[in-house]
Design a protein around this motif. Structure first.
Motif, PDB file in Angstrom:
ATOM      1  N   ARG A   5      18.263  32.645   4.929  1.00  0.00           N
ATOM      2  CA  ARG A   5      18.487  31.407   4.168  1.00  0.00           C
ATOM      3  C   ARG A   5      17.456  30.328   4.503  1.00  0.00           C
ATOM      4  NH1 ARG A   5      23.138  31.906   1.397  1.00  0.00           N
ATOM      5  NH2 ARG A   5      24.672  33.435   2.167  1.00  0.00           N
ATOM      6  N   LYS A   6      16.478  30.672   5.339  1.00  0.00           N
ATOM      7  CA  LYS A   6      15.383  29.734   5.624  1.00  0.00           C
ATOM      8  C   LYS A   6      14.551  29.544   4.357  1.00  0.00           C
ATOM      9  CE  LYS A   6      15.759  29.196  10.227  1.00  0.00           C
ATOM     10  NZ  LYS A   6      15.811  27.895  10.927  1.00  0.00           N
ATOM     11  N   PRO A   7      13.980  28.355   4.156  1.00  0.00           N
ATOM     12  CA  PRO A   7      13.214  28.111   2.923  1.00  0.00           C
ATOM     13  C   PRO A   7      11.861  28.811   2.886  1.00  0.00           C
ATOM     14  CG  PRO A   7      13.143  26.191   4.360  1.00  0.00           C
ATOM     15  CD  PRO A   7      14.107  27.149   4.982  1.00  0.00           C
ATOM     16  N   TYR A   8      11.277  29.089   4.052  1.00  0.00           N
ATOM     17  CA  TYR A   8       9.982  29.767   4.080  1.00  0.00           C
ATOM     18  C   TYR A   8       9.829  30.521   5.398  1.00  0.00           C
ATOM     19  CZ  TYR A   8       8.738  25.636   6.830  1.00  0.00           C
ATOM     20  OH  TYR A   8       8.722  24.649   7.781  1.00  0.00           O
ATOM     21  N   GLY A   9       8.814  31.372   5.435  1.00  0.00           N
ATOM     22  CA  GLY A   9       8.586  32.215   6.603  1.00  0.00           C
ATOM     23  C   GLY A   9       8.650  33.687   6.215  1.00  0.00           C
ATOM     24  N   MET A  10       8.443  34.573   7.195  1.00  0.00           N
ATOM     25  CA  MET A  10       8.400  36.008   6.927  1.00  0.00           C
ATOM     26  C   MET A  10       9.450  36.753   7.742  1.00  0.00           C
ATOM     27  SD  MET A  10       5.251  38.699   7.414  1.00  0.00           S
ATOM     28  CE  MET A  10       4.330  38.096   6.008  1.00  0.00           C
ATOM     29  N   ILE A  11      10.151  37.671   7.080  1.00  0.00           N
ATOM     30  CA  ILE A  11      11.119  38.556   7.727  1.00  0.00           C
ATOM     31  C   ILE A  11      10.654  39.988   7.505  1.00  0.00           C
ATOM     32  CG2 ILE A  11      13.501  39.391   7.700  1.00  0.00           C
ATOM     33  CD1 ILE A  11      14.340  36.560   6.826  1.00  0.00           C
ATOM     34  N   SER A  37       4.027  32.499  11.232  1.00  0.00           N
ATOM     35  CA  SER A  37       4.706  32.886   9.983  1.00  0.00           C
ATOM     36  C   SER A  37       6.005  33.647  10.209  1.00  0.00           C
ATOM     37  CB  SER A  37       3.772  33.734   9.112  1.00  0.00           C
ATOM     38  OG  SER A  37       3.385  34.912   9.812  1.00  0.00           O
ATOM     39  N   LEU A  38       6.092  34.416  11.301  1.00  0.00           N
ATOM     40  CA  LEU A  38       7.256  35.295  11.490  1.00  0.00           C
ATOM     41  C   LEU A  38       8.518  34.527  11.876  1.00  0.00           C
ATOM     42  CD1 LEU A  38       6.235  38.602  13.338  1.00  0.00           C
ATOM     43  CD2 LEU A  38       7.270  38.346  11.095  1.00  0.00           C
ATOM     44  N   LEU A  39       9.621  34.884  11.232  1.00  0.00           N
ATOM     45  CA  LEU A  39      10.934  34.364  11.585  1.00  0.00           C
ATOM     46  C   LEU A  39      11.762  35.394  12.334  1.00  0.00           C
ATOM     47  CD1 LEU A  39      11.978  32.716   8.178  1.00  0.00           C
ATOM     48  CD2 LEU A  39      11.209  31.505  10.235  1.00  0.00           C
ATOM     49  N   LEU A  40      11.714  36.647  11.854  1.00  0.00           N
ATOM     50  CA  LEU A  40      12.630  37.677  12.334  1.00  0.00           C
ATOM     51  C   LEU A  40      12.010  39.046  12.115  1.00  0.00           C
ATOM     52  CD1 LEU A  40      15.707  37.666  13.322  1.00  0.00           C
ATOM     53  CD2 LEU A  40      16.257  38.415  11.011  1.00  0.00           C
ATOM     54  N   VAL A  41      12.220  39.950  13.077  1.00  0.00           N
ATOM     55  CA  VAL A  41      11.829  41.355  12.910  1.00  0.00           C
ATOM     56  C   VAL A  41      13.067  42.207  13.147  1.00  0.00           C
ATOM     57  CG1 VAL A  41      10.328  43.220  13.664  1.00  0.00           C
ATOM     58  CG2 VAL A  41       9.489  40.865  13.719  1.00  0.00           C
ATOM     59  N   VAL A  42      13.354  43.116  12.210  1.00  0.00           N
ATOM     60  CA  VAL A  42      14.538  43.972  12.294  1.00  0.00           C
ATOM     61  C   VAL A  42      14.088  45.423  12.292  1.00  0.00           C
ATOM     62  CG1 VAL A  42      16.722  44.641  11.232  1.00  0.00           C
ATOM     63  CG2 VAL A  42      15.935  42.265  11.067  1.00  0.00           C
ATOM     64  N   LEU A  99      18.535  40.318  -0.681  1.00  0.00           N
ATOM     65  CA  LEU A  99      18.204  39.745  -1.994  1.00  0.00           C
ATOM     66  C   LEU A  99      19.459  39.532  -2.831  1.00  0.00           C
ATOM     67  CD1 LEU A  99      14.922  41.602  -3.065  1.00  0.00           C
ATOM     68  CD2 LEU A  99      15.200  39.417  -1.886  1.00  0.00           C
ATOM     69  N   LYS A 100      20.443  40.408  -2.673  1.00  0.00           N
ATOM     70  CA  LYS A 100      21.688  40.245  -3.422  1.00  0.00           C
ATOM     71  C   LYS A 100      22.360  38.924  -3.054  1.00  0.00           C
ATOM     72  CE  LYS A 100      26.249  42.330  -4.181  1.00  0.00           C
ATOM     73  NZ  LYS A 100      27.211  43.345  -3.726  1.00  0.00           N
ATOM     74  N   ILE A 101      22.327  38.566  -1.763  1.00  0.00           N
ATOM     75  CA  ILE A 101      22.912  37.298  -1.323  1.00  0.00           C
ATOM     76  C   ILE A 101      22.124  36.119  -1.891  1.00  0.00           C
ATOM     77  CG2 ILE A 101      23.327  35.845   0.713  1.00  0.00           C
ATOM     78  CD1 ILE A 101      23.834  38.427   2.288  1.00  0.00           C
ATOM     79  N   LEU A 102      20.804  36.258  -1.948  1.00  0.00           N
ATOM     80  CA  LEU A 102      19.937  35.146  -2.354  1.00  0.00           C
ATOM     81  C   LEU A 102      19.730  35.048  -3.857  1.00  0.00           C
ATOM     82  CD1 LEU A 102      17.218  35.692   0.405  1.00  0.00           C
ATOM     83  CD2 LEU A 102      19.069  34.013   0.437  1.00  0.00           C
ATOM     84  N   ASN A 103      20.156  36.076  -4.595  1.00  0.00           N
ATOM     85  CA  ASN A 103      19.888  36.150  -6.036  1.00  0.00           C
ATOM     86  C   ASN A 103      20.819  35.215  -6.810  1.00  0.00           C
ATOM     87  OD1 ASN A 103      19.019  36.937  -8.558  1.00  0.00           O
ATOM     88  ND2 ASN A 103      20.119  38.884  -8.556  1.00  0.00           N
TER      89      ASN A 103
END
Length: 575
Positions: free
Chosen positions: A328-334, A457-462, A352-356
């Motif tokens: 839900r962050k406005p910008y950055g990379m996951i 740029s990175l927020l999260l790595v899964v 994407l389903k949550i954000l769509n």
């Protein structure tokens, strides 16, 4: 139980669509009054011509006259179920009623379906003859025959006879000693449209969908063609077929996928769309030339089985909260990482389903687009015309996007543009092929991306893997062997631990379905500084663990202790 076994001529004509129900009813009413033969009445009224009637009667009489003995649906030899499996009987609505030497008699309520006989002859190695009977007879006989013998028992006996290659006649199902005939292109194309080949390919596709397979492998060898399904992440051999059918089967698949059947020297990729029991399934088809012929792999994409719910994917509760907060962050990379087939696409689509929503512009570039979704603008990579991940991303930045999904970061060019998008007000999702979350950082740096850009740029790595779930129908408590704890590098404890005993619902594997195991690494301010100064993968891992990150193996063991999966499965898929 008294069941009518002989089919009346009126029913036969109706089933073959030579007359209508109204016409049959009119003729039957007149027969009650006049006592004339039904066929004569139908001809007199112009519902059917005499030649057609006589042809159907002759076919019917020829079929019935060859069969000697009474048809009793509840007194059929149970051994017949081993030669004609229940899945084939159900698919074609037939039932075996007698075996005589190298001949199997099958009863059917359909005179027309000669291709069914061809398929059974091909699949069993026996000559097949037909008995025309009623639908009621077939249903009662199937229940009596297959209801008394478990499916797993039937399939086990078939495997023993076919794959071991015993001395019985059924061992000839794959003629291993015969040389592959040299076929011209025209003859291969002709064979690809013949009923036995069409039936076999359709049967394989339907079986794969019904069994929940993710992939079908058609593999040519010197003396056989092996068919395997990947079910719950593990390949299982389904059958062996004669090399005589190799080129025809491959040609049939290539025709369905709109590939070039002339070209056998280079790999080809295509797609097939099919409907199986009201389920629409997409297949990604890949062919590659081997020394024994073309190998075909078909990946099944069944949208109806796609689970896009974070609560059901396998996240631990703290991991899910972190993931939901970051997307839900406005910008950055996951970034998501893991091997092919580890469920990365499902996780991305779940986000994407949550954000769509109507308020955001979501654009994706994929190779290929696996599932279509309303409200998301999806683009297929087409390198033949210059549409690459990088070129699509450049175009996206002129399309006023809020959220961008890049199917995969494969090179520096794509990585640079994706990072640029993440740094200029866009939320970017993508995947990278590495073994764990910390290794993703070093992978990007190895591509040539500046460490300060990665850190910024990175927020999260899964990182993720898929492990098989214990079958709920045969789950039991057990104590894992000591060497298993040693292999996992953990202290032995009494558990309790669970496993699947094996039952018909899980094909005696003890597993049914899969669940994801996640490693979620948040990029904290301390980690950003470490990335910029060139910290090693091990150093980044220790920092992430100190910040609360659970490693893949650790999460897998937690799921084993809860009875969701087994320690053996954790060792196979995660360690």
């Amino acid at each position: 139980m008294k069941v009518r076994s002989r089919l009346r001529i009126g029913e036969l004509l109706l089933r073959r669509k030579l007359i209508t129900e109204e016409q049959l009813e009119i003729a039957l009413k007149e027969q009650k009054v006049t006592g004339k033969r039904l066929g004569d009445i139908l001809v007199e009224k112009g519902f059917i011509d005499r030649n057609t009637l006589e042809r159907v009667l002759n076919e019917y009489k020829a079929t019935m006259s060859k069969f000697e003995g009474e048809l009793d649906p509840e007194n059929i030899d149970k051994e017949l179920a081993k030669y004609v499996p229940e899945r084939i009987a159900s698919m074609f609505n037939i039932v075996p009623v007698k075996k005589e030497g190298g001949i199997i008699w099958v009863a059917s309520a359909d005179l027309l379906d000669v291709s069914v006989l061809d398929y059974i002859r091909f699949a069993t190695g026996y000559n097949v003859k037909l008995v025309i009977t009623t639908e009621e007879f077939v249903e009662v006989a199937k229940e009596a025959l297959y209801g008394s013998l478990s499916k797993s028992e039937i399939l086990r006996d078939i495997v023993e006879e076919v794959d071991v290659g015993g001395e019985g006649e059924a061992a000839d199902i794959a003629v291993m000693e015969e040389e592959t005939p040299s076929l011209s292109l025209d003859s291969v194309e002709d064979l690809a449209f013949q009923a036995p080949v069409v039936r076999l390919v359709n049967f394989l596709l339907a079986e794969a969908v019904n069994k929940g397979a993710s992939d079908i492998h058609i593999e040519p060898y010197e003396k056989r063609v092996r068919i395997r399904f990947r079910i719950d992440g593990v390949l299982e051999e389904q059958m062996s077929i004669s090399t005589k059918m190799r080129d025809a089967i491959v040609a049939r698949v290539k025709i369905l996928a709109r590939l070039n059947i002339v070209e056998r020297r280079i790999p080809q990729d295509g797609r097939i769309k099919l409907r199986v029991k009201d389920r629409e399934v997409d297949l990604r088809v890949s062919t590659v030339p081997t020394v024994m012929g073309e190998k075909v792999v078909m990946r099944l994409l069944d949208k109806s089985s796609l689970v896009l719910d974070l609560d059901l994917l396998g996240f631990e509760e703290d991991q899910k909260r972190l993931f939901e907060r970051m997307i839900r962050k406005p910008y950055g990379m996951i970034l998501l990482t893991g091997p092919t087939g580890s469920g990365k696409t499902t996780t991305l689509y779940s986000a994407l389903k949550i954000l769509n929503t109507p308020q955001v512009n979501i654009m994706t570039v994929e190779d290929p687009v696996e599932y279509n979704f309303e409200g998301i603008n999806q683009v297929n990579v087409n390198e033949a015309v210059g549409l690459t991940f990088a070129s699509a991303l450049r175009a996206f930045l002129r399309q006023d996007p809020d959220i961008i999904l890049v199917g995969e970061i494969r090179d520096r060019d794509t990585a640079d543009i994706a990072i640029k998008a993440a740094l200029t007000g866009h939320l970017v999702f993508s995947t990278v092929h590495t073994n764990n979350a910390p290794a993703t950082i070093t992978r990007l740096v190895d591509m040539g991306v500046e460490p300060f850009l990665v850190g910024s740029s990175l927020l999260l790595v899964v990182a993720q893997r898929l492990v098989r779930k214990i079958c709920p129908h045969c789950r039991e408590v057990y104590q894992p062997p000591e060497d298993l704890f040693e292999a996992l590098g953990i202290e032995k404890d009494e558990g309790p631990y669970f496993r699947g005993r094996g039952c018909s619902r899980c094909r005696n594997t003890g597993y049914k379905g899969r669940i994801a195991v996640y490693e979620v690494m948040e990029i904290t301010p301390e980690m950003r500084k470490a990335i910029v100064r060139g910290a090693s993968e091990d150093e980044l891992r220790e920092m992430a663990k100190a910040n609360g990150m659970k490693e893949l193996k650790e999460v897998g063991i937690l799921k084993a202790k809860r009875g969701i999966t087994t320690l053996e499965e954790v060792l196979r898929a995660v360690s």
